[in-house]
Every structure is written in structure tokens, then in C-alpha cells.
Motif scaffolding. Structure first.
Motif, PDB file in Angstrom:
ATOM      1  N   LEU A  85      13.844   0.675  14.838  1.00 30.53           N
ATOM      2  CA  LEU A  85      13.206   1.832  14.218  1.00 30.53           C
ATOM      3  C   LEU A  85      11.720   1.576  14.006  1.00 30.53           C
ATOM      4  CD1 LEU A  85      15.812   2.451  11.363  1.00 30.53           C
ATOM      5  CD2 LEU A  85      15.588   3.786  13.470  1.00 30.53           C
ATOM      6  N   GLU A  86      10.964   2.650  13.818  1.00 24.34           N
ATOM      7  CA  GLU A  86       9.591   2.519  13.352  1.00 24.34           C
ATOM      8  C   GLU A  86       9.636   2.729  11.840  1.00 24.34           C
ATOM      9  OE1 GLU A  86       5.742   1.735  12.959  1.00 24.34           O
ATOM     10  OE2 GLU A  86       6.882   1.502  14.827  1.00 24.34           O
ATOM     11  N   PRO A  87       9.335   1.693  11.052  1.00 19.91           N
ATOM     12  CA  PRO A  87       9.414   1.836   9.596  1.00 19.91           C
ATOM     13  C   PRO A  87       8.460   2.915   9.082  1.00 19.91           C
ATOM     14  CG  PRO A  87       9.247  -0.481  10.243  1.00 19.91           C
ATOM     15  CD  PRO A  87       8.961   0.329  11.469  1.00 19.91           C
ATOM     16  N   ASP A  88       8.776   3.455   7.911  1.00 17.90           N
ATOM     17  CA  ASP A  88       7.869   4.413   7.274  1.00 17.90           C
ATOM     18  C   ASP A  88       6.612   3.712   6.780  1.00 17.90           C
ATOM     19  OD1 ASP A  88       9.530   6.997   7.115  1.00 17.90           O
ATOM     20  OD2 ASP A  88      10.903   5.478   6.334  1.00 17.90           O
ATOM     21  N   LEU A  89       6.761   2.463   6.359  1.00 17.90           N
ATOM     22  CA  LEU A  89       5.646   1.719   5.795  1.00 17.90           C
ATOM     23  C   LEU A  89       5.811   0.234   6.109  1.00 17.90           C
ATOM     24  CD1 LEU A  89       3.135   1.618   3.875  1.00 17.90           C
ATOM     25  CD2 LEU A  89       4.766   1.373   1.979  1.00 17.90           C
ATOM     26  N   VAL A  90       4.783  -0.365   6.691  1.00 13.76           N
ATOM     27  CA  VAL A  90       4.770  -1.811   6.939  1.00 13.76           C
ATOM     28  C   VAL A  90       3.590  -2.397   6.180  1.00 13.76           C
ATOM     29  CG1 VAL A  90       4.603  -3.667   8.635  1.00 13.76           C
ATOM     30  CG2 VAL A  90       5.787  -1.542   9.237  1.00 13.76           C
ATOM     31  N   ILE A  91       3.884  -3.370   5.322  1.00 13.82           N
ATOM     32  CA  ILE A  91       2.852  -4.033   4.524  1.00 13.82           C
ATOM     33  C   ILE A  91       2.806  -5.501   4.936  1.00 13.82           C
ATOM     34  CG2 ILE A  91       2.058  -4.632   2.211  1.00 13.82           C
ATOM     35  CD1 ILE A  91       3.789  -2.292   1.170  1.00 13.82           C
ATOM     36  N   ILE A  92       1.641  -5.946   5.373  1.00  9.79           N
ATOM     37  CA  ILE A  92       1.456  -7.348   5.735  1.00  9.79           C
ATOM     38  C   ILE A  92       0.805  -8.067   4.556  1.00  9.79           C
ATOM     39  CG2 ILE A  92       0.318  -8.964   7.298  1.00  9.79           C
ATOM     40  CD1 ILE A  92       0.368  -6.756   9.438  1.00  9.79           C
ATOM     41  N   ILE A  93       1.518  -9.029   4.004  1.00 14.85           N
ATOM     42  CA  ILE A  93       0.973  -9.847   2.922  1.00 14.85           C
ATOM     43  C   ILE A  93       0.165 -10.959   3.582  1.00 14.85           C
ATOM     44  CG2 ILE A  93       1.498 -11.107   0.809  1.00 14.85           C
ATOM     45  CD1 ILE A  93       2.533  -8.191   0.879  1.00 14.85           C
ATOM     46  N   ASP A  94      -1.128 -10.906   3.402  1.00 13.80           N
ATOM     47  CA  ASP A  94      -2.019 -11.816   4.132  1.00 13.80           C
ATOM     48  C   ASP A  94      -2.536 -12.940   3.240  1.00 13.80           C
ATOM     49  OD1 ASP A  94      -3.682 -12.605   6.397  1.00 13.80           O
ATOM     50  OD2 ASP A  94      -5.357 -11.905   5.168  1.00 13.80           O
ATOM     51  N   ALA A  95      -2.428 -14.169   3.763  1.00 13.60           N
ATOM     52  CA  ALA A  95      -2.967 -15.341   3.066  1.00 13.60           C
ATOM     53  C   ALA A  95      -3.154 -16.453   4.096  1.00 13.60           C
ATOM     54  CB  ALA A  95      -2.021 -15.801   1.961  1.00 13.60           C
ATOM     55  N   PRO A  96      -4.153 -17.316   3.907  1.00 17.01           N
ATOM     56  CA  PRO A  96      -4.377 -18.424   4.842  1.00 17.01           C
ATOM     57  C   PRO A  96      -3.225 -19.432   4.788  1.00 17.01           C
ATOM     58  CG  PRO A  96      -6.308 -18.031   3.451  1.00 17.01           C
ATOM     59  CD  PRO A  96      -5.184 -17.251   2.856  1.00 17.01           C
ATOM     60  N   PRO A  97      -2.860 -20.013   5.925  1.00 15.87           N
ATOM     61  CA  PRO A  97      -1.782 -21.012   5.961  1.00 15.87           C
ATOM     62  C   PRO A  97      -1.999 -22.187   5.014  1.00 15.87           C
ATOM     63  CG  PRO A  97      -2.286 -20.293   8.171  1.00 15.87           C
ATOM     64  CD  PRO A  97      -3.325 -19.676   7.279  1.00 15.87           C
ATOM     65  N   LYS A  98      -3.257 -22.586   4.793  1.00 19.23           N
ATOM     66  CA  LYS A  98      -3.525 -23.699   3.889  1.00 19.23           C
ATOM     67  C   LYS A  98      -2.958 -23.410   2.496  1.00 19.23           C
ATOM     68  CE  LYS A  98      -7.279 -26.645   2.192  1.00 19.23           C
ATOM     69  NZ  LYS A  98      -8.733 -26.913   2.239  1.00 19.23           N
ATOM     70  N   ILE A  99      -3.044 -22.152   2.073  1.00 18.26           N
ATOM     71  CA  ILE A  99      -2.529 -21.756   0.761  1.00 18.26           C
ATOM     72  C   ILE A  99      -1.011 -21.628   0.790  1.00 18.26           C
ATOM     73  CG2 ILE A  99      -2.439 -19.834  -0.890  1.00 18.26           C
ATOM     74  CD1 ILE A  99      -5.406 -19.376  -0.371  1.00 18.26           C
ATOM     75  N   THR A 100      -0.477 -20.971   1.820  1.00 19.29           N
ATOM     76  CA  THR A 100       0.972 -20.729   1.845  1.00 19.29           C
ATOM     77  C   THR A 100       1.763 -22.027   2.036  1.00 19.29           C
ATOM     78  OG1 THR A 100       1.062 -20.265   4.241  1.00 19.29           O
ATOM     79  CG2 THR A 100       0.600 -18.418   2.777  1.00 19.29           C
TER      80      THR A 100
END
Length: 203
Positions: free
Chosen positions: A129-144
Motif C-alpha cells: 500500500l501507499e501509506p497515508d503518512l510516512v514519517i522519517i525519524i532522522d538522526a546521525p548514526p553516531k547518536i543512534t
């Protein structure tokens, strides 16, 4: 806005951005707003999802891995569709953009990012499906990765160089597909508030 058909929301992002916790937080808020919500995730907790997880240990070609994900996602989509037809909200920790980002990151070395994403997208024709809403939680790999240090063992994907490429693919998807980027370096409450502000328009 309240529709007879439900709303499909997907949270995306590299490992360690807090998606699993956010799904629960946002589902709770939906419940407080009298919405029925199903929380879900990929790979699924089925034998197909188990096959995906096994592939991580078998060092298979990224194309094979992508196909396993699509098989798991196809069955997952049928369940999501049933929930949506019942007027329910669905929040998923990962969906099709994850394949573009993760398998696409491997394939980008030989195809380039745009072509790799196009190839993975093509696999999903008629199966997602094509979702109604896609949210990308963005953070640098060094932090994650610092957040993931408490784990006994990191998955094969959880390496800084690789996750830098995955993050770059996510940023490409945000630009090309109009996905919403949310700064994941802040507190859970701040990130949840930003996600909620994007979801409120569908209530």
C-alpha cells in the motif's frame, strides 16, 4: 477529518531512532482521542518474518534479502488492509521505505541510490500500500549507535558506515517522495509531539 476507512501511518528511520517506543506513545494518544489503533512492525512475527531475520545471519545477496522482505510485506499488507477496511488506524514500525533504504544502500554501490530505490520499488507493485503518512525519524548514526550500546549484540545492519548510507537513502526518499522528516536527536516527548502534529490533520 474522520474517514470510514482507517489511516495508515508508518514510522521510518535508521536503527536506534526510537521508532518502537514512538509507535506505542502515538497509539496511546490515538486511544485517548477515541480511535481504535493497531500497532505493527516489520519484519513481522511470522514464519516469513523469521525467514527475513534468518537471512541476516546467512550473508545472502541483498536482492534475495529484498525479495524475502517483499514476501513478508505482502502478507503483512493483507492484514493491514483488513484493519483499515474496518475503519481502524494502523501505525507500523517500518514498511516499504525500509527496503529502499537498507537493501538499496547495499545495491547503491553498483546501481546508484536512485536506480536502487527504483528497483526495490518495482518489486512492490501490486503487493504493498501507499501509506497515508510516512514519517522519517532522522538522526546521525553516531547518536543512534550510542543508544544501542546496551544490546548484547548488534545486528549486521548496525554499523556506522553502512547506516550513514542508509540515512542518505532516507533523505533521498524524503526529497523524492515527500516524506516528512522529524529530528530524532531530541527527547522522546519532543519527537512524539512533532509526529502527532502531522497525524492530527487525519483525526
Amino acid at each position: 477529518m474522520h474517514c470510514s476507512r482507517g489511516i495508515f501511518v508508518v514510522l521510518e528511520g535508521i536503527d536506534g531512532t526510537g521508532k518502537s517506543t514512538l509507535v506505542k506513545t502515538l497509539a496511546k494518544r490515538l486511544g485517548e482521542n477515541k480511535r481504535t489503533v493497531h500497532e505493527t512492525f516489520e519484519p513481522t512475527a511470522t514464519w516469513l518474518g523469521d525467514a527475513v531475520r534468518r537471512s541476516w545471519k546467512e550473508n545472502v545477496d541483498p536482492r534475495t534479502e529484498a525479495l524475502l522482505f517483499v514476501a513478508d510485506r505482502c502478507e503483512h499488507t493483507l492484514k493491514i488492509e483488513q484493519w483499515l477496511q474496518g475503519g481502524n488506524w494502523v501505525i507500523s514500525d517500518r514498511y516499504r521505505d525500509s527496503s529502499c533504504a537498507y537493501q538499496g544502500a547495499y545495491l547503491s554501490k553498483e546501481m546508484g541510490v536512485a536506480r536502487a530505490c527504483e528497483w526495490v520499488d518495482h518489486l512492490h507493485e501490486g503487493t504493498a500500500l501507499e501509506p497515508d503518512l510516512v514519517i522519517i525519524i532522522d538522526a546521525p548514526p553516531k547518536i543512534t549507535l550510542a543508544r544501542l550500546e546496551e544490546r548484547d549484540k548488534l545486528e549486521k545492519f548496525e554499523k556506522q558506515g553502512y547506516l550513514e548510507t542508509v540515512r542518505a537513502v532516507y533523505l533521498h526518499l524524503a526529497s523524492k517522495k515527500g516524506r516528512h522528516l522529524v529530528d530524532g536527536t531530541r527527547s522522546l516527548n519532543d519527537v512524539a509531539d512533532d509526529c502527532w502534529s502531522l497525524m492530527e490533520k487525519y483525526l
